[in-house]
Design a protein around this motif. Sequence first.
Motif, mmCIF file in Angstrom:
data_model
loop_
_atom_site.group_PDB
_atom_site.id
_atom_site.type_symbol
_atom_site.label_atom_id
_atom_site.label_comp_id
_atom_site.label_asym_id
_atom_site.label_seq_id
_atom_site.Cartn_x
_atom_site.Cartn_y
_atom_site.Cartn_z
ATOM 1 N N PHE A 181 0.963 -1.371 0.233
ATOM 2 C CA PHE A 181 0.023 -0.073 -0.097
ATOM 3 C C PHE A 181 0.827 1.341 -0.172
ATOM 4 N N GLY A 182 1.952 1.315 0.507
ATOM 5 C CA GLY A 182 2.895 2.303 0.664
ATOM 6 C C GLY A 182 3.900 2.416 -0.241
ATOM 7 N N GLU A 183 3.804 1.516 -1.222
ATOM 8 C CA GLU A 183 4.833 1.706 -2.391
ATOM 9 C C GLU A 183 4.437 2.258 -3.510
ATOM 10 N N THR A 184 5.223 2.761 -4.510
ATOM 11 C CA THR A 184 5.030 3.391 -5.677
ATOM 12 C C THR A 184 4.492 2.514 -6.856
ATOM 13 N N VAL A 185 3.771 3.026 -7.590
ATOM 14 C CA VAL A 185 3.064 2.534 -8.624
ATOM 15 C C VAL A 185 4.098 2.217 -10.010
ATOM 16 N N VAL A 186 4.578 0.973 -9.848
ATOM 17 C CA VAL A 186 5.765 0.672 -10.979
ATOM 18 C C VAL A 186 4.994 -0.548 -11.692
ATOM 19 N N SER A 187 5.080 -0.493 -12.900
ATOM 20 C CA SER A 187 4.819 -1.754 -14.070
ATOM 21 C C SER A 187 5.548 -2.807 -13.737
ATOM 22 N N HIS A 188 5.148 -4.075 -13.787
ATOM 23 C CA HIS A 188 6.005 -5.208 -13.886
ATOM 24 C C HIS A 188 6.397 -5.648 -15.207
ATOM 25 N N MET A 189 6.139 -4.681 -16.246
ATOM 26 C CA MET A 189 6.760 -5.293 -17.462
ATOM 27 C C MET A 189 8.358 -5.080 -17.355
ATOM 28 N N PRO A 190 8.832 -6.008 -17.855
ATOM 29 C CA PRO A 190 10.493 -6.005 -17.792
ATOM 30 C C PRO A 190 10.907 -5.195 -19.069
ATOM 31 N N GLU A 191 11.851 -4.095 -18.576
ATOM 32 C CA GLU A 191 12.245 -3.274 -19.566
ATOM 33 C C GLU A 191 12.888 -3.762 -20.793
ATOM 34 N N GLU A 192 13.502 -4.934 -20.708
ATOM 35 C CA GLU A 192 14.044 -5.562 -21.807
ATOM 36 C C GLU A 192 13.105 -6.200 -22.785
ATOM 37 N N SER A 193 11.907 -6.654 -22.430
ATOM 38 C CA SER A 193 11.001 -7.332 -22.988
ATOM 39 C C SER A 193 10.129 -6.159 -23.664
ATOM 40 N N ALA A 194 9.920 -4.967 -23.086
ATOM 41 C CA ALA A 194 9.200 -4.044 -23.561
ATOM 42 C C ALA A 194 10.155 -3.365 -24.821
ATOM 43 N N ALA A 195 11.450 -3.259 -24.604
ATOM 44 C CA ALA A 195 12.367 -2.773 -25.861
ATOM 45 C C ALA A 195 12.173 -3.671 -27.010
ATOM 46 N N LYS A 196 12.209 -4.951 -26.542
ATOM 47 C CA LYS A 196 12.234 -5.781 -27.638
ATOM 48 C C LYS A 196 10.661 -5.875 -28.375
ATOM 49 N N TRP A 197 9.330 -5.679 -27.845
ATOM 50 C CA TRP A 197 8.230 -5.839 -28.296
ATOM 51 C C TRP A 197 7.828 -4.439 -29.038
ATOM 52 N N PHE A 198 8.479 -3.041 -28.460
ATOM 53 C CA PHE A 198 7.995 -1.898 -28.866
ATOM 54 C C PHE A 198 9.136 -1.188 -29.532
ATOM 55 N N GLY A 199 10.079 -1.614 -29.360
ATOM 56 C CA GLY A 199 11.330 -1.032 -29.813
ATOM 57 C C GLY A 199 12.037 0.009 -28.753
ATOM 58 N N LYS A 200 11.364 0.446 -27.734
ATOM 59 C CA LYS A 200 11.966 0.975 -26.553
ATOM 60 C C LYS A 200 11.156 0.573 -25.312
ATOM 61 N N ALA A 201 11.303 1.019 -24.321
ATOM 62 C CA ALA A 201 10.482 0.689 -22.888
ATOM 63 C C ALA A 201 9.671 1.835 -22.891
ATOM 64 N N PRO A 202 8.407 1.383 -22.486
ATOM 65 C CA PRO A 202 7.210 2.485 -22.422
ATOM 66 C C PRO A 202 7.823 3.393 -21.249
ATOM 67 N N PRO A 203 7.204 4.844 -21.632
ATOM 68 C CA PRO A 203 7.876 5.918 -20.501
ATOM 69 C C PRO A 203 7.052 5.822 -19.342
#
Length: 253
Positions: A96-118
Motif C-alpha cells: 500500500f505504501g509503495e509507488t506505482v511501478v509496472s511489472h513489464m520487464p524493460e528488456e522485453s518492452a524494448a524488444k516488443w515496442f522498440g523501447k521501454a514505455p515511458p
Amino acid sequence: MTKRQLLMKRYIFPVALAFSLIVGSVSVHASEEGGLPHAGTNVQDQASLQRGAKLFFNYCVGCHSLKYMRYERIASDLGLTEQDVMQNLNFTGAKFGETVVSHMPEESAAKWFGKAPPDLSLEVRAKGADWVYAYLNSFYLDPSRPVGWNNTVFPNASMPFPLWELQGLQTAEMKPAKAGEDPAVEKLVLSQPGKLTPVQFQQATRDLTAFLEYASEPAALQRHHYGIWVLLFLAFFTFLAAMLKKEYWKDVH
C-alpha cells in the motif's frame, strides 16, 4: 515632473509590465497548443479522478508506471479506502505504501515496442492536458505499422492502442497526395463502434487525462483548497493596511 507623474512611473508602470508579461505568456502557450481540442479536465472533480484512476490501472499500468505516486497517496487524495485501492487498483502485488511501478520487464518492452514505455508521472506537465487528451482520441488502424496502429497527434508512435475496445476501430481517410509528398490524414472515421459511444469515450479519455494531470502535480488539490483562504487573508490584510495608512496619514496634508 509632478508628484503624481512620479508615482505613476514608480508604481503603475511595473504593474502594467507584469500584467503584460502574464498575458503574453498565456498567449504564447495558447499558440503552441493551437489546433488541439480542449481537454476540459477538472482535477477538483473527485469522481472524474476516480474514473480516470480505474481506466489507468485497468488499461495502462501493464506498460506504464507512475513512479512518483504511491498507492497510499492516491487513496488519500481520491477519497478511497485502502481496501478499495488494493482490491481494485493494485494489480502488481505492490504494498500500500509503495509507488506505482509496472511489472513489464524493460528488456522485453524494448524488444516488443522498440523501447521501454515511458513513465507517465509527469506526462501532462511535459506536454499539457490538451495534448494527452487529443493523443488518446487520435489512434487509427494502420497495417503498415509494426503494432498495427498509428496516431495523428504523434505520428508513427510505437504504442498500441489500449482503449480500442472502448472506442472501437478508427480508420483514416487520406488527403490526395501531391507529387513528392507523403500522404496525410484528412480525417478519422469510426468504422467499428466500441463498447462506448463517442461522447462516452471522450468523457472516459477526459477522466483518464484528469487523473494523469493529478498525478503530475498531486499538490494542486491542496493548493486549490488553501487558495480561497489565502485570498481571504490577503483581503483582510489589505483592509487592515488601508485603515492603518489612513490613521498614520490623517495629519499629513
